[in-house]
Design an enzyme around this catalytic site. Structure first.
Site, mmCIF file in Angstrom:
data_model
loop_
_atom_site.group_PDB
_atom_site.id
_atom_site.type_symbol
_atom_site.label_atom_id
_atom_site.label_comp_id
_atom_site.label_asym_id
_atom_site.label_seq_id
_atom_site.Cartn_x
_atom_site.Cartn_y
_atom_site.Cartn_z
ATOM 1 N N GLY A 36 8.636 -72.133 -27.471
ATOM 2 C CA GLY A 36 9.814 -71.841 -28.288
ATOM 3 C C GLY A 36 10.031 -72.928 -29.331
ATOM 4 C CB ALA A 37 13.116 -74.037 -31.061
ATOM 5 C CB VAL A 38 11.846 -77.686 -27.561
ATOM 6 C CG1 VAL A 38 11.433 -79.093 -27.136
ATOM 7 C CG2 VAL A 38 13.332 -77.635 -27.869
ATOM 8 N N GLY A 39 9.055 -76.304 -27.693
ATOM 9 C CA GLY A 39 7.662 -76.317 -27.257
ATOM 10 C C GLY A 39 6.671 -76.349 -28.405
ATOM 11 C CB SER A 40 6.198 -74.343 -31.464
ATOM 12 O OG SER A 40 7.517 -74.377 -31.927
ATOM 13 N N GLY B 17 23.211 -70.060 -37.613
ATOM 14 C CA GLY B 17 22.293 -70.479 -36.555
ATOM 15 C C GLY B 17 22.791 -71.653 -35.726
ATOM 16 C CE LYS C 198 23.194 -80.312 -23.264
ATOM 17 N NZ LYS C 198 23.643 -79.910 -24.617
ATOM 18 C CG ASP D 22 24.821 -76.835 -23.240
ATOM 19 O OD1 ASP D 22 23.613 -76.692 -23.004
ATOM 20 O OD2 ASP D 22 25.287 -77.787 -23.896
ATOM 21 C CB ILE E 91 21.239 -89.169 -27.668
ATOM 22 C CG1 ILE E 91 21.821 -88.500 -28.904
ATOM 23 C CG2 ILE E 91 21.886 -90.521 -27.437
ATOM 24 C CD1 ILE E 91 23.306 -88.223 -28.790
#
Lengths: 435, 435
Positions: free
Chosen positions: A16-20, A189, A207, A203, A138
């Site tokens: 996905g967005a992070v993986g790619s 987005g 955390k 979410d 962070i």
């Protein structure tokens, strides 16, 4: 650099967005990462559910596979970026079982199944790295787990959800209402089509559980985290907050409590009034910040981007290098420290200040009645500001700042106020943090 | 907690402001630290030069010894808080030689002999921890070494010296002059009797060398750090900076440069103009902050107390717990990564913007002359503000903001300006950072 490094096989689950971004950086900066890790990091494959799903990347097609399990079994380091509980949980347990170290950004999984994963890793001497799970790019996990390991954390106040901070910041800047800003945030987005996980604080609660577990050396279950979202925040509440010197921020508060020599902790997520002079008040847009108070270190703040594919990829790759260094250095992984095992108290036992805004009929004796209800509820008043609002049928607005009291006393008092005949409407009730 | 832990012997060298706090916390929080470290941390002794020196602590007298060497030889972890080069260097090498891990807050030693110590540790698989050496209690070493190990740091801008930030902040707030604030800071204990190390930037330069070494995976020698102090900053320079929307901060700037495909770095310490909107502009008092820009992670900031005995002790104890965990986990220590080995360029090759304030005679053609000198020097002008100052013999004040140019071009141009007949005085020259 022509050093011959030992090769470590890195399996990536999810594109996905992070993986790619992780895959792209691993391939592009391989030599540099090898020099830092002391090992060549070979991306052995990328497991996805559907090979034909459209992907906005230039990654080599031959890396993709649907066979997650066989990819995991041949790997030294497994990066889990699938998200959600299953199959992420099973895949991570497979990785640990086969002796691999694990890097994950999966906050939902850690907040619900963290202890299971850490225990499995402990049994075989593997490590689970998750710098990307708590506040995006962070660096907050290592500071809490390592740098502050010799100190006692007293309190964490974190802006750990970028979407809600973006929405509240735009409401603050533009005087706009929640629904309008949310719709625009979705268009741009910044918010998901189903925004519940962000705007209702789920979410942030995940955390908070992760941060509290680390800071207080205690496995904090997700259902022990008190959670409120921001969907009830209105433009006029923000306006009133401003007039009183506050901004409204969705905070994750993790706090060490002491009563009668016994220690406990509180972990809670809610929109709170933060004084404008507090460093957290200047955290704008989708940024995150974690403010930490420790007995010896004093006040610390960590600030940066809380989300985003490439930002989160930075945190993931830092973990990959750490995992690689440990593989080369040998020895077993350092497990989570949860031996303090402090009880998590319910929200009712937490003491804070409330700011209560009421619409009352503008008649003699009303203030006395309101003051009587507060005093019966054992809630002591710090400030009262009364303004007259209406014209034909005049109503007054009372903004009451209370002294610190337990949340159960405060909320019972708000109920009593709402049932009183002189109170026309409870306009808002917000807790004050960071004073 | 009644777990039987393996005992690790911890030797402390030095019992000053930090050392006595470290000893106190080790003794008071021993059980808690043991649970976190997975090892019992036994303070085996405190080496001092003079047993009879007056000490403001309740530490048990029997812990003190003048026999540093025999204390070191029996230790698993050696904490060096003597400061300075010798005997700290020899003691640390003895500790490494006997297989101990080392924790130090000694920035002077690391900035000058770091590579020697790290190589010695590497040879035997020991580790040198130094979280307290760069910005007091602020966790910055682990974020740079570990969390950002998969990223590429582009720039660090740090307020890393509390004394100078305290002085500049008070000059800013009170409109006071340097010498007056310095004298008061000395009286209040914020500045040393001999303030040179702080106000002339030597302390900040040591920290800059340490941060740059970590961030750029390059051993940066101290003499490669360009250094200027704040003793020439006047109340009127601060006033003028304010009028132009800036504050003056002593910055440690570590920057990655790229020219013709070749990479290099610049490491420099000087007072600079920082835009008021920059997060570093709001760092007040003796606090420190390190602003990091990385390719993937974007902008990060780390903020907290930069000095103080108990604050620094927090960072030291975090390192002690890390060292203990490594002892228990086994394996060799992870060495410093300096394989990038980038060249450090001289200040002349660095490009920045300058803000130049001149007193010129208020006569026709003066601005044209000044503009001519700038253009001859290949310095392009971004802004000019002219104000008329005197009355009888009128002089004008020119504040010139340049575009980016190399420091050598800028400083040659300032020399040419100072030699021009129309320029009566070069009032100030400051670089602009953080735009």
């Amino acid at each position: 650099m022509t050093t011959e490094y030992r090769r470590l096989r890195v399996a990536l689950l999810g594109a996905g967005a992070v993986g790619s971004q992780v895959a792209d950086l691993l391939l592009r900066h391989g030599d540099e990462l090898a020099d830092r890790a002391g090992a060549a990091l070979e991306l052995s494959g990328i497991a996805v559910r559907d090979l034909d799903a459209p992907r906005d990347t230039d990654l080599p097609a031959e890396l993709f596979t649907t066979e997650a399990e066989s990819l995991i079994l041949g790997a030294d380091i497994v990066i889990e970026l699938i998200g959600g509980i299953e199959p992420a949980r099973t895949n991570i347990l497979q990785a640990i079982g086969s002796g691999a170290d694990v890097v994950t950004a999966n906050k939902a999984l850690l907040a619900t199944h963290g202890p299971e994963l850490f225990e499995a890793a402990d049994r075989v001497g593997a490590s689970v790295y998750y710098e990307a799970a708590a506040a995006g790019a962070i660096p907050i996990i290592r500071p809490l787990r390592d740098s502050l390991a010799g100190d006692r954390v007293v309190r964490i106040m974190g802006i750990v959800n970028g979407t809600t901070n973006y929405i509240l910041d735009r409401m603050e800047t533009e005087g706009a209402d929640f629904a309008d800003v949310l719709a625009d945030a979705q268009r741009l987005g910044y918010a998901e089509a189903d925004p519940t996980a962000d705007v209702e604080g789920y979410d942030a609660a995940q955390k908070a559980a992760i941060l509290a577990s680390l800071a207080f050396h205690t496995a904090v279950p997700l259902d022990a985290v008190h959670r409120e979202g921001i969907s009830s925040i209105t433009a006029s509440m923000i306006e009133e907050a401003r007039a009183a010197g506050f901004v409204i921020k969705l905070l994750a508060v993790c706090e060490r409590l002491e009563a009668n020599g016994a220690e406990s902790i509180s972990v809670r997520v809610y929109p709170a009034l933060v004084p404008r002079s507090h460093p957290l008040a200047s955290v704008h847009g989708a940024n995150n910040a974690v403010f930490v108070e420790a007995e010896a270190a004093g006040s610390l703040m960590f600030y940066g981007a809380g989300a985003g594919g490439v930002q989160t990829a930075s945190a993931v790759l830092g973990d990959v290098v750490s995992a690689a260094r440990r593989h080369i250095a040998g020895g077993v992984g350092v497990g989570e420290s949860t031996r303090a095992n402090l009880p998590v108290v319910a929200i009712g036992h937490v003491t804070t200040r409330y700011q209560i805004t009421l619409e009352v009929s503008d008649a003699p004796g009303v203030l006395a009645t309101v003051a009587g209800i507060l005093s019966e509820g054992d809630v002591s008043v710090a400030t009262v500001v009364q303004t007259v609002d209406g014209e034909a049928e005049p109503t007054a607005r009372l903004v009451i700042g209370t002294h610190r009291a337990t949340d159960s006393a405060l909320s019972a008092t708000v109920t009593a106020l709402s049932e009183s005949s002189v109170v026309e409407r409870v306009v808002s009730v917000l807790r004050v943090e960071g004073e």
